[in-house]
Design a protein around this motif. Sequence first.
Motif, PDB file in Angstrom:
ATOM      1  N   GLU A 121       0.803  -1.350  -0.011  1.00  0.00           N
ATOM      2  CA  GLU A 121       0.045  -0.063  -0.013  1.00  0.00           C
ATOM      3  C   GLU A 121       0.817   1.317  -0.018  1.00  0.00           C
ATOM      4  O   GLU A 121       0.583   1.975  -0.896  1.00  0.00           O
ATOM      5  N   ILE A 122       2.066   1.174   0.699  1.00  0.00           N
ATOM      6  CA  ILE A 122       2.769   2.426   0.851  1.00  0.00           C
ATOM      7  C   ILE A 122       3.383   2.644  -0.570  1.00  0.00           C
ATOM      8  O   ILE A 122       3.579   3.830  -1.215  1.00  0.00           O
ATOM      9  N   ARG A 123       3.885   1.705  -1.177  1.00  0.00           N
ATOM     10  CA  ARG A 123       4.392   1.737  -2.669  1.00  0.00           C
ATOM     11  C   ARG A 123       3.559   2.218  -3.355  1.00  0.00           C
ATOM     12  O   ARG A 123       3.719   3.239  -4.177  1.00  0.00           O
ATOM     13  N   ASP A 124       2.480   1.711  -3.464  1.00  0.00           N
ATOM     14  CA  ASP A 124       1.251   2.262  -4.537  1.00  0.00           C
ATOM     15  C   ASP A 124       0.974   3.810  -4.209  1.00  0.00           C
ATOM     16  O   ASP A 124       0.588   4.587  -5.176  1.00  0.00           O
ATOM     17  N   ALA A 125       0.729   4.078  -2.886  1.00  0.00           N
ATOM     18  CA  ALA A 125       0.511   5.612  -2.448  1.00  0.00           C
ATOM     19  C   ALA A 125       1.877   6.358  -2.955  1.00  0.00           C
ATOM     20  O   ALA A 125       1.425   7.615  -3.445  1.00  0.00           O
ATOM     21  N   LEU A 126       2.830   5.996  -2.982  1.00  0.00           N
ATOM     22  CA  LEU A 126       4.160   6.825  -3.350  1.00  0.00           C
ATOM     23  C   LEU A 126       4.112   6.968  -4.934  1.00  0.00           C
ATOM     24  O   LEU A 126       4.453   8.176  -5.199  1.00  0.00           O
ATOM     25  N   ASP A 127       3.711   5.899  -5.486  1.00  0.00           N
ATOM     26  CA  ASP A 127       3.715   5.863  -7.040  1.00  0.00           C
ATOM     27  C   ASP A 127       2.723   7.028  -7.349  1.00  0.00           C
ATOM     28  O   ASP A 127       2.714   7.505  -8.668  1.00  0.00           O
ATOM     29  N   LYS A 128       1.473   7.013  -6.661  1.00  0.00           N
ATOM     30  CA  LYS A 128       0.402   7.876  -7.114  1.00  0.00           C
ATOM     31  C   LYS A 128       0.462   9.406  -6.394  1.00  0.00           C
ATOM     32  O   LYS A 128      -0.243   9.953  -6.761  1.00  0.00           O
ATOM     33  N   GLY A 129       1.490   9.427  -5.626  1.00  0.00           N
ATOM     34  CA  GLY A 129       1.818  10.993  -5.220  1.00  0.00           C
ATOM     35  C   GLY A 129       0.918  10.992  -3.997  1.00  0.00           C
ATOM     36  O   GLY A 129       0.438  12.167  -3.658  1.00  0.00           O
ATOM     37  N   GLU A 130       0.450   9.932  -3.329  1.00  0.00           N
ATOM     38  CA  GLU A 130      -0.756  10.036  -2.360  1.00  0.00           C
ATOM     39  C   GLU A 130      -0.227   9.570  -0.871  1.00  0.00           C
ATOM     40  O   GLU A 130      -1.174   9.396   0.039  1.00  0.00           O
ATOM     41  N   PHE A 131       0.939   9.519  -0.572  1.00  0.00           N
ATOM     42  CA  PHE A 131       1.454   9.141   0.537  1.00  0.00           C
ATOM     43  C   PHE A 131       0.862   9.758   1.925  1.00  0.00           C
ATOM     44  O   PHE A 131       0.480   9.049   2.921  1.00  0.00           O
ATOM     45  N   ALA A 132       1.131  11.161   1.615  1.00  0.00           N
ATOM     46  CA  ALA A 132       0.563  11.976   2.838  1.00  0.00           C
ATOM     47  C   ALA A 132      -0.884  11.758   3.316  1.00  0.00           C
ATOM     48  O   ALA A 132      -1.161  11.499   4.504  1.00  0.00           O
ATOM     49  N   ALA A 133      -1.772  11.720   2.411  1.00  0.00           N
ATOM     50  CA  ALA A 133      -3.164  11.309   2.649  1.00  0.00           C
ATOM     51  C   ALA A 133      -3.135  10.058   3.150  1.00  0.00           C
ATOM     52  O   ALA A 133      -4.150   9.644   4.063  1.00  0.00           O
ATOM     53  N   TYR A 134      -2.533   8.775   2.486  1.00  0.00           N
ATOM     54  CA  TYR A 134      -2.567   7.632   3.135  1.00  0.00           C
ATOM     55  C   TYR A 134      -1.963   7.478   4.475  1.00  0.00           C
ATOM     56  O   TYR A 134      -2.751   6.684   5.210  1.00  0.00           O
ATOM     57  N   LYS A 135      -0.960   8.081   4.893  1.00  0.00           N
ATOM     58  CA  LYS A 135      -0.422   8.151   6.285  1.00  0.00           C
ATOM     59  C   LYS A 135      -1.266   8.738   7.294  1.00  0.00           C
ATOM     60  O   LYS A 135      -1.543   8.174   8.069  1.00  0.00           O
ATOM     61  N   LYS A 136      -1.893   9.985   6.931  1.00  0.00           N
ATOM     62  CA  LYS A 136      -3.012  10.508   7.765  1.00  0.00           C
ATOM     63  C   LYS A 136      -4.073   9.366   7.972  1.00  0.00           C
ATOM     64  O   LYS A 136      -4.506   9.345   9.212  1.00  0.00           O
ATOM     65  N   ARG A 137      -4.684   8.859   6.722  1.00  0.00           N
ATOM     66  CA  ARG A 137      -5.907   8.110   6.951  1.00  0.00           C
ATOM     67  C   ARG A 137      -5.407   6.989   7.745  1.00  0.00           C
ATOM     68  O   ARG A 137      -6.204   6.452   8.970  1.00  0.00           O
ATOM     69  N   LYS A 138      -4.281   6.221   7.658  1.00  0.00           N
ATOM     70  CA  LYS A 138      -3.828   4.813   8.247  1.00  0.00           C
ATOM     71  C   LYS A 138      -3.679   5.471   9.647  1.00  0.00           C
ATOM     72  O   LYS A 138      -4.004   4.301  10.430  1.00  0.00           O
ATOM     73  N   GLN A 139      -2.963   6.126  10.269  1.00  0.00           N
ATOM     74  CA  GLN A 139      -2.615   6.629  11.322  1.00  0.00           C
ATOM     75  C   GLN A 139      -3.963   7.014  12.186  1.00  0.00           C
ATOM     76  O   GLN A 139      -4.170   6.542  13.218  1.00  0.00           O
ATOM     77  N   TYR A 140      -4.773   7.776  11.598  1.00  0.00           N
ATOM     78  CA  TYR A 140      -5.818   8.056  12.346  1.00  0.00           C
ATOM     79  C   TYR A 140      -6.885   6.965  12.708  1.00  0.00           C
ATOM     80  O   TYR A 140      -7.462   6.836  13.865  1.00  0.00           O
ATOM     81  N   VAL A 141      -7.071   6.020  11.912  1.00  0.00           N
ATOM     82  CA  VAL A 141      -7.871   4.900  11.837  1.00  0.00           C
ATOM     83  C   VAL A 141      -7.165   3.786  13.094  1.00  0.00           C
ATOM     84  O   VAL A 141      -8.230   3.407  14.076  1.00  0.00           O
ATOM     85  N   MET A 142      -6.117   3.715  12.864  1.00  0.00           N
ATOM     86  CA  MET A 142      -5.390   2.918  13.689  1.00  0.00           C
ATOM     87  C   MET A 142      -5.498   3.254  15.240  1.00  0.00           C
ATOM     88  O   MET A 142      -5.879   2.451  16.409  1.00  0.00           O
ATOM     89  N   VAL A 143      -5.321   4.587  15.396  1.00  0.00           N
ATOM     90  CA  VAL A 143      -5.365   5.295  16.934  1.00  0.00           C
ATOM     91  C   VAL A 143      -6.875   5.403  17.244  1.00  0.00           C
ATOM     92  O   VAL A 143      -7.059   5.013  18.490  1.00  0.00           O
ATOM     93  N   TYR A 144      -7.905   5.945  16.415  1.00  0.00           N
ATOM     94  CA  TYR A 144      -9.065   5.913  16.838  1.00  0.00           C
ATOM     95  C   TYR A 144      -9.783   4.687  17.162  1.00  0.00           C
ATOM     96  O   TYR A 144     -10.554   4.901  18.183  1.00  0.00           O
ATOM     97  N   VAL A 145     -10.040   3.818  16.306  1.00  0.00           N
ATOM     98  CA  VAL A 145     -10.611   2.722  16.454  1.00  0.00           C
ATOM     99  C   VAL A 145     -10.102   1.807  17.713  1.00  0.00           C
ATOM    100  O   VAL A 145     -11.022   1.460  18.514  1.00  0.00           O
ATOM    101  N   LYS A 146      -8.939   1.960  17.806  1.00  0.00           N
ATOM    102  CA  LYS A 146      -8.361   1.123  18.941  1.00  0.00           C
ATOM    103  C   LYS A 146      -8.746   1.888  20.305  1.00  0.00           C
ATOM    104  O   LYS A 146      -9.086   1.088  21.342  1.00  0.00           O
ATOM    105  N   LYS A 147      -8.922   3.011  20.292  1.00  0.00           N
ATOM    106  CA  LYS A 147      -9.635   3.853  21.638  1.00  0.00           C
ATOM    107  C   LYS A 147     -10.944   3.707  21.809  1.00  0.00           C
ATOM    108  O   LYS A 147     -11.656   4.318  22.861  1.00  0.00           O
ATOM    109  N   HIS A 148     -11.708   3.408  20.684  1.00  0.00           N
ATOM    110  CA  HIS A 148     -13.197   3.444  20.691  1.00  0.00           C
ATOM    111  C   HIS A 148     -13.656   2.084  20.452  1.00  0.00           C
ATOM    112  O   HIS A 148     -14.245   1.967  19.349  1.00  0.00           O
ATOM    113  N   PRO A 149     -13.443   1.301  21.231  1.00  0.00           N
ATOM    114  CA  PRO A 149     -14.039  -0.233  20.951  1.00  0.00           C
ATOM    115  C   PRO A 149     -15.481  -0.403  20.954  1.00  0.00           C
ATOM    116  O   PRO A 149     -15.949  -1.178  20.242  1.00  0.00           O
ATOM    117  N   SER A 150     -16.224   0.658  21.082  1.00  0.00           N
ATOM    118  CA  SER A 150     -17.627   0.735  20.871  1.00  0.00           C
ATOM    119  C   SER A 150     -17.987   0.772  19.299  1.00  0.00           C
ATOM    120  O   SER A 150     -19.231   0.333  18.942  1.00  0.00           O
TER     121      SER A 150
END
Length: 202
Positions: A121-150
Amino acid sequence: MYHILEETVPYLPVDKPTYLMGVGTPANILEAVERGVDFFDCVYPTRNGRHGHLYTNFGKINLFNAQYELDMQPIEPGCQCPVCRRYSRAYIRHLLKAKEMLGMRLCVMHNLYFYNTMMTEIRDALDKGEFAAYKKRKQYVMVYVKKHPSIPSFIEECVFFVNESNIADLRNGIPETYFIKRSRPSIRRIHSHCIQGTKRQP
């Protein structure tokens, strides 16, 4: 570590790959890639897997925790690794508790699949010039869902089809705009249930 990378990577040859030894967690890898690192090696997927620690797109889980004793879900709903397609969290936890070698092997297989998929996924995002958006989305979800088990498990697969401008709305439940036209049919079918099941009560 991040400061050291920022200070040293700019001085490395640009025509050669940049290697970072012993790193790391999914968050570490995302931050290091952003700072110019190309490849890594680390014992986390295998060593932690042998101890029942599993990496998912929604944070790390420990199968030794009692909450997974009767959990019939796969390690990560929506994951296409051989382990998630065949075995439940409860079964793998049983194997680990019984000290069956198969339990450790299954955990390692999932973790390696997760890491390899993330790097793809990282390689694909870099090839498309979308790594910044991919990183933001990936990190936000990993943190938010973990903290909100509901947030129910069936919504986890949906997160990667969210419009970037609407991801912050997760703080207030799942909005109508969450399920955009790009969503797969299986996601649209659970649209109404997700909305009803995740809105916060006043």
